[in-house]
Scaffold this motif. Structure first.
Motif, PDB file in Angstrom:
ATOM      1  N   GLY A  38     -32.054  57.776  56.669  1.00  0.00           N
ATOM      2  CA  GLY A  38     -32.608  57.697  55.385  1.00  0.00           C
ATOM      3  C   GLY A  38     -32.158  56.252  54.756  1.00  0.00           C
ATOM      4  O   GLY A  38     -32.974  55.777  54.151  1.00  0.00           O
ATOM      5  N   PHE A  39     -30.974  55.690  55.302  1.00  0.00           N
ATOM      6  CA  PHE A  39     -30.603  54.442  54.457  1.00  0.00           C
ATOM      7  C   PHE A  39     -30.008  53.306  55.546  1.00  0.00           C
ATOM      8  O   PHE A  39     -29.912  52.161  54.886  1.00  0.00           O
ATOM      9  CB  PHE A  39     -29.326  54.899  53.522  1.00  0.00           C
ATOM     10  CG  PHE A  39     -29.833  55.903  52.750  1.00  0.00           C
ATOM     11  CD1 PHE A  39     -30.578  55.774  51.626  1.00  0.00           C
ATOM     12  CD2 PHE A  39     -29.095  57.227  53.007  1.00  0.00           C
ATOM     13  CE1 PHE A  39     -30.786  56.698  50.672  1.00  0.00           C
ATOM     14  CE2 PHE A  39     -29.406  58.324  52.267  1.00  0.00           C
ATOM     15  CZ  PHE A  39     -30.376  58.209  50.885  1.00  0.00           C
ATOM     16  N   ALA A  40     -29.931  53.636  56.785  1.00  0.00           N
ATOM     17  CA  ALA A  40     -29.455  52.676  57.552  1.00  0.00           C
ATOM     18  C   ALA A  40     -30.550  51.363  57.576  1.00  0.00           C
ATOM     19  O   ALA A  40     -31.613  51.621  57.941  1.00  0.00           O
ATOM     20  CB  ALA A  40     -29.267  53.215  58.945  1.00  0.00           C
ATOM     21  N   ARG A  41     -30.060  50.362  57.737  1.00  0.00           N
ATOM     22  CA  ARG A  41     -30.701  49.090  58.330  1.00  0.00           C
ATOM     23  C   ARG A  41     -30.084  48.361  59.402  1.00  0.00           C
ATOM     24  O   ARG A  41     -29.114  48.613  59.800  1.00  0.00           O
ATOM     25  CB  ARG A  41     -30.586  48.032  57.008  1.00  0.00           C
ATOM     26  CG  ARG A  41     -31.143  48.438  55.793  1.00  0.00           C
ATOM     27  CD  ARG A  41     -32.681  48.495  55.765  1.00  0.00           C
ATOM     28  NE  ARG A  41     -33.025  49.032  54.530  1.00  0.00           N
ATOM     29  CZ  ARG A  41     -33.852  50.153  54.476  1.00  0.00           C
ATOM     30  NH1 ARG A  41     -33.960  50.879  55.350  1.00  0.00           N
ATOM     31  NH2 ARG A  41     -34.429  50.275  53.127  1.00  0.00           N
ATOM     32  N   LEU A  89     -34.824  64.482  55.754  1.00  0.00           N
ATOM     33  CA  LEU A  89     -35.108  63.162  56.262  1.00  0.00           C
ATOM     34  C   LEU A  89     -35.615  63.091  57.756  1.00  0.00           C
ATOM     35  O   LEU A  89     -36.625  62.002  57.944  1.00  0.00           O
ATOM     36  CB  LEU A  89     -33.747  62.322  56.135  1.00  0.00           C
ATOM     37  CG  LEU A  89     -33.480  62.045  54.927  1.00  0.00           C
ATOM     38  CD1 LEU A  89     -31.926  61.389  54.923  1.00  0.00           C
ATOM     39  CD2 LEU A  89     -34.537  60.940  54.091  1.00  0.00           C
ATOM     40  N   TYR A 105     -27.561  59.289  56.735  1.00  0.00           N
ATOM     41  CA  TYR A 105     -27.227  57.876  56.612  1.00  0.00           C
ATOM     42  C   TYR A 105     -28.154  57.140  57.565  1.00  0.00           C
ATOM     43  O   TYR A 105     -29.112  56.127  57.149  1.00  0.00           O
ATOM     44  CB  TYR A 105     -25.904  57.402  56.684  1.00  0.00           C
ATOM     45  CG  TYR A 105     -25.780  55.741  56.835  1.00  0.00           C
ATOM     46  CD1 TYR A 105     -25.977  54.866  55.643  1.00  0.00           C
ATOM     47  CD2 TYR A 105     -25.690  55.294  58.072  1.00  0.00           C
ATOM     48  CE1 TYR A 105     -26.114  53.522  55.698  1.00  0.00           C
ATOM     49  CE2 TYR A 105     -25.591  53.892  58.042  1.00  0.00           C
ATOM     50  CZ  TYR A 105     -25.727  53.197  57.192  1.00  0.00           C
ATOM     51  OH  TYR A 105     -25.703  51.797  57.240  1.00  0.00           O
ATOM     52  N   LYS A 106     -28.316  57.578  58.915  1.00  0.00           N
ATOM     53  CA  LYS A 106     -29.107  56.862  59.884  1.00  0.00           C
ATOM     54  C   LYS A 106     -30.593  56.977  59.466  1.00  0.00           C
ATOM     55  O   LYS A 106     -31.447  56.014  59.647  1.00  0.00           O
ATOM     56  CB  LYS A 106     -28.785  57.727  61.109  1.00  0.00           C
ATOM     57  CG  LYS A 106     -29.395  56.815  62.159  1.00  0.00           C
ATOM     58  CD  LYS A 106     -28.722  55.291  62.364  1.00  0.00           C
ATOM     59  CE  LYS A 106     -29.057  54.474  63.891  1.00  0.00           C
ATOM     60  NZ  LYS A 106     -28.741  53.196  63.559  1.00  0.00           N
TER      61      LYS A 106
END
Length: 102
Positions: free
Chosen positions: A40-43, A85, A37-38
């Protein structure tokens, strides 16, 4: 389902037995899911929203761990996703650093 499909399942079963299997697989799945998550996708989110995201990730990891218990290679998939990732982010960082120095 044949539990021999998952190498990590077999490792945990032979070294730790059935007593701690769910806990170990849950922790592994949560750690590698958080890394994925961190990377690849975290904002950037406010603290409360970030806590909510990780709580929901913990709930989702519960379901993934059930699939891991059935011998599906969920943990192995999360490890591979985290590695891919990580390589992507490293190369992206190198590329940005190279463009900035030009």
């Amino acid at each position: 389902m044949d539990p021999n499909n998952s190498a990590i399942f077999e490792f945990v079963l032979t070294h730790y037995g059935e007593d701690y299997m769910y806990s170990i697989l849950y922790i592994l799945n949560f750690v590698f899911g958080s890394i994925a998550y961190k990377l690849g996708f975290a904002r950037k989110l406010p603290l409360l929203k970030n806590v909510f995201v990780y709580i929901m990730l913990a709930v989702g990891t519960y379901i993934l761990t059930i699939f891991s218990i059935f011998g599906l290679p969920i943990t192995e998939s999360l490890i591979i996703i985290s590695i891919v990732l990580g390589i992507y982010r490293f190369r992206l960082h190198q590329e940005r650093k190279r463009k900035q120095s030009i």
